[in-house]
Scaffold this motif. Structure first.
Motif, PDB file in Angstrom:
ATOM      1  N   ASN A   3       0.799  -1.218   0.000  1.00  0.00           N
ATOM      2  CA  ASN A   3       0.000   0.000   0.000  1.00  0.00           C
ATOM      3  C   ASN A   3       0.832   1.268   0.000  1.00  0.00           C
ATOM      4  O   ASN A   3       0.297   2.365   0.087  1.00  0.00           O
ATOM      5  CB  ASN A   3      -0.923   0.021   1.229  1.00  0.00           C
ATOM      6  N   ASN A   5       3.093   4.528  -0.843  1.00  0.00           N
ATOM      7  CA  ASN A   5       2.893   5.542  -1.865  1.00  0.00           C
ATOM      8  C   ASN A   5       3.959   5.425  -2.944  1.00  0.00           C
ATOM      9  O   ASN A   5       4.890   4.621  -2.828  1.00  0.00           O
ATOM     10  CB  ASN A   5       2.947   6.930  -1.217  1.00  0.00           C
ATOM     11  N   TRP A  36      -3.886   5.027   5.003  1.00  0.00           N
ATOM     12  CA  TRP A  36      -4.779   3.874   4.980  1.00  0.00           C
ATOM     13  C   TRP A  36      -4.903   3.213   6.354  1.00  0.00           C
ATOM     14  O   TRP A  36      -5.850   2.497   6.615  1.00  0.00           O
ATOM     15  CB  TRP A  36      -4.284   2.851   3.961  1.00  0.00           C
ATOM     16  N   ARG A  37      -3.927   3.492   7.254  1.00  0.00           N
ATOM     17  CA  ARG A  37      -3.977   2.942   8.619  1.00  0.00           C
ATOM     18  C   ARG A  37      -4.553   4.021   9.531  1.00  0.00           C
ATOM     19  O   ARG A  37      -3.834   4.815  10.128  1.00  0.00           O
ATOM     20  CB  ARG A  37      -2.594   2.511   9.061  1.00  0.00           C
ATOM     21  N   ARG A  38      -5.864   4.055   9.630  1.00  0.00           N
ATOM     22  CA  ARG A  38      -6.539   5.191  10.244  1.00  0.00           C
ATOM     23  C   ARG A  38      -6.198   5.381  11.718  1.00  0.00           C
ATOM     24  O   ARG A  38      -5.926   6.502  12.162  1.00  0.00           O
ATOM     25  CB  ARG A  38      -8.054   5.056  10.052  1.00  0.00           C
ATOM     26  N   TYR A  68     -11.197  12.282   7.500  1.00  0.00           N
ATOM     27  CA  TYR A  68     -11.597  10.965   7.008  1.00  0.00           C
ATOM     28  C   TYR A  68     -13.065  10.953   6.588  1.00  0.00           C
ATOM     29  O   TYR A  68     -13.442  10.280   5.621  1.00  0.00           O
ATOM     30  CB  TYR A  68     -11.342   9.888   8.063  1.00  0.00           C
ATOM     31  N   THR A 147      -2.361   0.719  -4.201  1.00  0.00           N
ATOM     32  CA  THR A 147      -3.770   0.315  -4.184  1.00  0.00           C
ATOM     33  C   THR A 147      -4.495   0.632  -5.493  1.00  0.00           C
ATOM     34  O   THR A 147      -5.468  -0.041  -5.827  1.00  0.00           O
ATOM     35  CB  THR A 147      -4.506   1.001  -3.022  1.00  0.00           C
TER      36      THR A 147
END
Length: 339
Positions: A3, A5, A36-38, A68, A147
């Protein structure tokens, strides 16, 4: 991490720090965080904002939650807009192009208005993120580095289930992973009976080559639609070549219809002589047509005059026998009535 960047985006801060002397005279922050890892992002954001700017934890957490929420609303908006476009296309009988590419291809300075060019040919355009969620996970032969690649593969799989959709992939700057994604997309699409079209946009402004590729895609779609229509018609009953062309070109170009009919003839699925014999037999035996009327009907089907003459001579009933048959039937009824 699949995932992570893009490499060039990750190294941009180091590149700037090494080449912009003024940055050494100021506080230059370049933290690495994964959006993506909130939960992890919120923790890192709270720690960073408090340490560097003295912003309270609650304020940072609220900002993260709001960010978000805005992101989720944007994703839903893209999906709903894509659905609306697809519904519009189907209501108006328009073909749909699903454009797959990198996130930065949305930049007009990079895509050079390719979206407007595609729609100018009568297509309705949606992007892969508008429908990739409609397909679940499926193992692939390659490891996804980012992704957006997963979204492209899912979108391609979904397109394979839709008769009115085709995929166009945008590639640019000769990035090495494009060689992987293009092969994988091609494999998915071709195994699903779809066409694969690639547009190289790079940093050029001349869209002439792009126009050629789009026109080629349109011609290929037209030819495929014509062949599918031909097979559909021939599954239900036999046709003369002329009759088949006329029916196909109701939904395709005349050139595509003629090409499809020629192909059916090569495969032995269309044979005017065999058709003429079957049709003439039906006209004579079931409908009781005369030879002249049968000739007229066969001409309307586009049958060659020589074939017509041969078939009529071979199959037309003997007129004397036909008269006898009529008289016998008539007098038989009369005798039955007298009894």
């Amino acid at each position: 991490d699949p995932n992570r960047n893009m490499v060039i985006r990750i190294t941009d801060p180091e590149l700037l720090a090494a080449n912009v002397p003024l940055l050494k005279q100021t506080k230059f922050l370049n933290p690495y965080v994964g959006l993506w890892r909130r939960k992890d992002f919120k923790k890192r954001a709270v720690k960073m904002m408090e340490a560097d700017f003295g912003i309270p934890k609650r304020e940072t957490e609220g900002a993260v939650d709001a960010a978000y929420a805005a992101y989720d609303a944007y994703v839903q908006d893209v999906r709903q807009t894509g659905k609306a476009y697809i519904d519009y296309a189907r209501a108006h009988g328009m073909p749909i192009i699903v454009v797959c590419g990198r996130p930065y291809h949305i930049d007009p300075e990079i895509n050079h208005g390719i979206n407007d060019l595609i729609t100018s040919f009568g297509f309705v355009l949606v992007t892969e993120d508008a429908l990739s969620y409609l397909e679940g996970y499926a193992p692939r032969k390659v490891l996804n580095q980012w992704t957006f690649q997963s979204r492209m593969y899912n979108a391609a799989r979904y397109v394979c289930t839709q008769s009115d959709m085709q995929v166009v992939q945008l590639v640019s700057f000769g990035c090495g992973t494009d060689a992987i994604t293009t092969d994988e997309l091609r494999s998915i699409l071709e195994s699903g009976g779809k066409l694969y079209t690639q547009l190289k946009i790079d940093d050029i402004n001349n869209l002439g080559a792009v126009k050629i590729r789009i026109r080629s895609l349109m011609a290929a779609m037209d030819a495929r639609r014509a062949r599918e229509k031909a097979l559909y018609l021939l599954e239900h009953r036999s046709h003369s070549k002329k009759e088949l062309i006329e029916k196909i070109q109701r939904t395709t170009s005349k050139e595509a219809a003629r090409s499809a009919a020629d192909r059916m003839e090569e495969l032995g699925l269309v044979n005017d002589e065999e058709f003429a014999k079957r049709y003439a037999a039906e006209l004579f035996n079931r409908k009781g047509f005369s030879g002249r009327r049968a000739q007229y009907e066969l001409l309307q089907k586009g049958i060659d005059k020589e074939i017509i003459a041969q078939v009529v001579e071979e199959l037309e009933p003997n007129p004397v026998e036909k008269i006898k048959e009529i008289i016998e039937k008539k007098y038989l009824r009369c005798l039955q009535d007298e009894k």
